[in-house]
Structures are given as C-alpha cells and as structure tokens.
Design an enzyme around this catalytic site. Structure first.
Site, PDB file in Angstrom:
ATOM      1  N   HIS A   1      38.853 -25.954  -5.744  1.00  0.00           N
ATOM      2  CA  HIS A   1      38.027 -25.755  -4.547  1.00  0.00           C
ATOM      3  C   HIS A   1      38.891 -25.737  -3.289  1.00  0.00           C
ATOM      4  CE1 HIS A   1      35.096 -26.375  -1.360  1.00  0.00           C
ATOM      5  NE2 HIS A   1      35.616 -27.560  -1.099  1.00  0.00           N
TER       6      HIS A   1
ATOM      7  N   HIS B   1      39.335 -37.302  -0.913  1.00  0.00           N
ATOM      8  CA  HIS B   1      38.266 -37.637  -1.856  1.00  0.00           C
ATOM      9  C   HIS B   1      38.740 -38.654  -2.887  1.00  0.00           C
ATOM     10  CE1 HIS B   1      34.502 -35.620  -1.180  1.00  0.00           C
ATOM     11  NE2 HIS B   1      35.116 -34.493  -0.872  1.00  0.00           N
TER      12      HIS B   1
ATOM     13  N   HIS C   1      35.414 -39.789   3.294  1.00  0.00           N
ATOM     14  CA  HIS C   1      36.617 -39.186   2.723  1.00  0.00           C
ATOM     15  C   HIS C   1      37.402 -38.384   3.763  1.00  0.00           C
ATOM     16  CE1 HIS C   1      33.931 -35.651   2.368  1.00  0.00           C
ATOM     17  NE2 HIS C   1      35.041 -34.955   2.456  1.00  0.00           N
TER      18      HIS C   1
ATOM     19  N   LYS D   1      31.801 -24.256   2.791  1.00  0.00           N
ATOM     20  CA  LYS D   1      30.543 -23.944   2.103  1.00  0.00           C
ATOM     21  C   LYS D   1      30.650 -22.632   1.337  1.00  0.00           C
ATOM     22  CE  LYS D   1      27.355 -26.436   5.128  1.00  0.00           C
ATOM     23  NZ  LYS D   1      28.407 -27.002   6.006  1.00  0.00           N
TER      24      LYS D   1
ATOM     25  N   ARG E   1      26.534 -10.476  12.999  1.00  0.00           N
ATOM     26  CA  ARG E   1      25.689  -9.350  13.371  1.00  0.00           C
ATOM     27  C   ARG E   1      24.224  -9.777  13.306  1.00  0.00           C
ATOM     28  NH1 ARG E   1      26.443  -3.839  12.969  1.00  0.00           N
ATOM     29  NH2 ARG E   1      24.173  -3.763  13.166  1.00  0.00           N
TER      30      ARG E   1
END
Length: 434
Positions: free
Chosen positions: A38, A81, A105, A181, A221
C-alpha cells in the site's frame, strides 16, 4: 533510486509484516495484503498526481525537488503503523496505555521517518538526489501529518503558501480526497472482491490547481462531482461491508484482548539496550522497528480461540439515532466517546461509526471545481445541482454487542433485548450468527 533506498531500509521493510486490514484477513481470505505494498502504491500515485500538475500547469513552478518530496511523503506516510494496523492505535493502545490514549500512528510515522533517515544514513543520499536539508525533511513530515488550516495564517515551514496545493496530495485534510484513499480503495476492493466505482486515474487526469481566496487548491472538473460522491460511497461501503464487518470486529476485539494479556511478555530491545513492553515500544523507534513476538499465558488461549473459530458471539445490533446519546441508568454507562466498555456479564459493547470521512458533514461541500470554459476559476457546486438522490445524513452510529463467554450468551441476549425495549431501540438479536 532514492525511493528504492528508502524502501530497502529495515524501518520500511517491517511494513511487510503488518496486515493492511488488521483482523479482516481472518474473515476475507483475499485480504492478505500488507502496509508495504500500500505504501509503495501511495508513493507512486503521489508522484503521478504531482507530475501531472507539473506538466499541465507549468506556471505552478513545481520543481523536481517538490515531486521527489511528495513521493517520499506518500511512501512513508504509514511507517508508524503497529501490529494489525488500526487495531493497534484505535483499540489496543487506549486500554494498554491510557496516559497516551490519543496517540496515533501518524505520530509514530513522523518519528520513524526521522529514525529511518538517521539509522540508514540517508541524509547524504537525499542531498545527492537534489533535496535540500533540513527544509525538505520538514516539508515531507508536514505532508505526512498535515493540518486543517482553513483560512488561518500559513502554518507550514517546508513550502511557501504558493505551494499550498502540494499539502493536499498525500493526506488532504480539507476534503479527504487524496492518493492514500485512491490506493486503498482500489487495492482493498480488489483483494476483498468488492467493486470499486471510483476511477482515480480519471481524477488525476482532470485535476487542476486554482486560486481560492488567495490560496491554491486542487480542483476537479464540474462534471466529475458525481464520481466524487461515488468515491465517498465506496469508502462507506468498504467500512460497512468489510472494515466494520461484525465478524471482523469480533476477531479484532479478541486480538486486542490477546495483546493486552501479552503486553508485558512481548519485549523488544530499543536504543541503549533498554527493554520495552508492547504498549511502550512506540516510544522508542529502534524497539518499534523490530516489534515482534508471540503472546503467552491467557493471550495464547485467546489466539487459539481465533484460530479454531471459537469467536466472541455476536448478539445483535441497533442503530443509535441520537448522535449525542450516552447510555441510560438501566445498563452500565456505555462508552461515549470511549471505544469499549465491558459489563459484568463479560459482554462487549462496540459503537461503529459509518460516514463519508468527515463525520456528519458532506465532504463535497469543501471541494472546489472548475469548468471547461473557465479552467482558472474555482467554485463550489450546491448539492441541489448534483442530484436529488444524495444522502440527507452522512453519518450513522451502530451499537453492536458481543459476548465473550458462550455460557453467558442467553442471559446477555435477554438483557440486551430488554435494554433496547426500555430505551426505544429496535433490534434483532437472532438475525445474525458469527
């Protein structure tokens, strides 16, 4: 090459052993991915967005230094983390170390980044690849844990106000639309088998920086507003279907209990040879880097229950309509905002909050857009101009009840039903079975 050198440090490699979804792996077999991949993904997407803006708008004066700093911030944003990701700082730490219950974290990410640079002697390498120290180190850490500044005086030291938009790439405190995200939506949906309706590549393609009240913001946009609502709907769906899944939470409560039992037995050596227990290892980055170990005594019994699927029994749930509700005289004072409390019946109460990332606020209300005809003018789109089908409320709380001891399950269910009836809460305790 500098990013690879950072990835190859022990401080970054430890992320290989930290599950992205914590206890979710015990429920969703595909959710075996870790914080390691990630973090690499966020570093990549951070660079893609920064380079797209640099190419599209040369007047922004985005330098190669800026791009490299943004990439490093994306790469290192999750260095802090602990074991099982959010379970460590959200569930375990408040009970194990009440004095520092607000520790997150992100705090450890900043300390771990400093430790990484020093322990791996990367300062000279960073300068070799064009960074200027210490300002760029400050800038990177400010992007890892940015502030929500609104119209306040410019609080950052790493970059001037004319580069304000760079602080919205990795962790956007203004509206929650950021590459962190983008990566976990795509990655988690893929691993969980859940469809992702949001296309982050399309967002990056249409992203543009505009002036808003003297400060530069990343805008979308106008035609993308529905897609952004889809993004927040995807977030809510992931929480509802996976992150806050009733069995996932049962497993995570058990892991938390096991870690509490093993707290004093999981010992790691830190700087100067000092030994730290599990809950205190976060205060020393050398110890935190090698935070490993297995529980003993009662902790092993709890872990064995998880492996044999003898989980805490889910008794039922009910929606909490009053956001300020704090419990009644009938039951022990239920937590608010405390995360958990345990009744004499060995029953655990857990309140799950499902929202669009900004509590009960509509995140699109703080998002700016531009039109094809006027690409330099930023504006907000009123919700009534988007759709009549949008949510009226953007957050809800659900009270869930779990029983640790199957021998107490019948009595606990009866008490929960009685409490719900007396306090006008609707519930169905027989609907679910763990």
């Amino acid at each position: 090459p500098l990013l690879v050198k950072i990835i190859d440090t022990p401080q970054f490699q430890r992320l290989r052993n930290i599950k992205q979804l914590g206890g979710g792996y015990f429920v969703f077999p595909g959710a075996s991915h870790n914080r390691f991949e990630h973090s690499i993904g966020v570093g990549h997407l951070a660079g893609e967005l920064a380079k797209t803006l640099k190419l599209k708008q040369p007047e922004l004066d985005i330098s190669e230094r800026d791009v490299l700093c943004v990439q490093i911030a994306g790469l290192c944003h999750d260095l802090g983390h602990g074991p099982f990701s959010h379970l460590f700082d959200g569930m375990f730490n408040p009970e194990a170390d009440p004095e520092h219950k607000d520790w997150k974290h992100e705090d450890a990410s900043l300390e771990m980044f400093d430790h990484l640079v020093v322990a791996s002697d990367l300062a000279q390498e960073m300068e070799r690849y064009g960074l200027i120290l210490p300002p760029d180190l400050t800038f990177i850490k400010e992007m890892i844990k940015p502030l929500k500044i609104d119209d306040a005086e410019w609080p950052y030291e790493g970059r001037d106000e004319n580069k304000s938009f760079l602080y919205e790439i990795v962790s956007n405190k203004q509206n929650g639309i950021d590459v962190d995200k983008f990566d976990y939506f795509a990655r988690d949906c893929h691993r969980l088998g859940i469809r992702n309706n949001f296309d982050h590549q399309r967002f990056i393609m249409f992203a543009r920086v505009c002036d808003v009240n003297g400060r530069k913001h990343i805008c979308s946009r106008d035609k993308e507003v529905a897609n952004l609502y889809d993004m927040f709907h995807t977030r809510n769906s992931l929480h509802r279907r996976a992150y806050q899944h009733r069995v996932t939470k049962s497993v995570e409560i058990m892991i938390k209990d096991a870690l509490l039992k093993a707290d004093q037995y999981i010992l790691t050596k830190g700087s100067g040879g000092t030994t730290f227990c599990l809950s205190k290892a976060k205060t020393d980055m050398e110890a935190y880097t090698k935070l490993t170990g297995s529980g003993k005594h009662e902790a092993r019994m709890i872990l064995q229950r998880i492996m044999s699927r003898d989980l805490y029994q889910f008794m039922g749930e009910t929606k909490v309509c009053n956001q300020g509700w704090t419990g009644t005289k009938t039951w022990p004072r239920l937590f608010w905002p405390t995360y958990l409390c345990i009744s004499p019946l060995k029953t655990i109460y857990l309140v799950v909050t499902l929202d669009y990332g900004m509590k009960n606020k509509d995140p699109i209300n703080t998002t700016y857009f531009y039109t094809k005809a006027k690409p330099t003018e930023a504006f907000k789109i009123p919700r009534e101009q988007v759709s009549k089908l949008l949510p009226v409320c953007f957050a809800e709380k659900i009270l869930r009840v779990y029983c640790k001891n199957s021998a107490s399950l019948r009595d606990a269910k009866f008490c929960f039903q009685s409490w719900c009836h007396e306090n006008d809460f609707l519930t169905e305790v027989t609907l679910y079975s763990v």
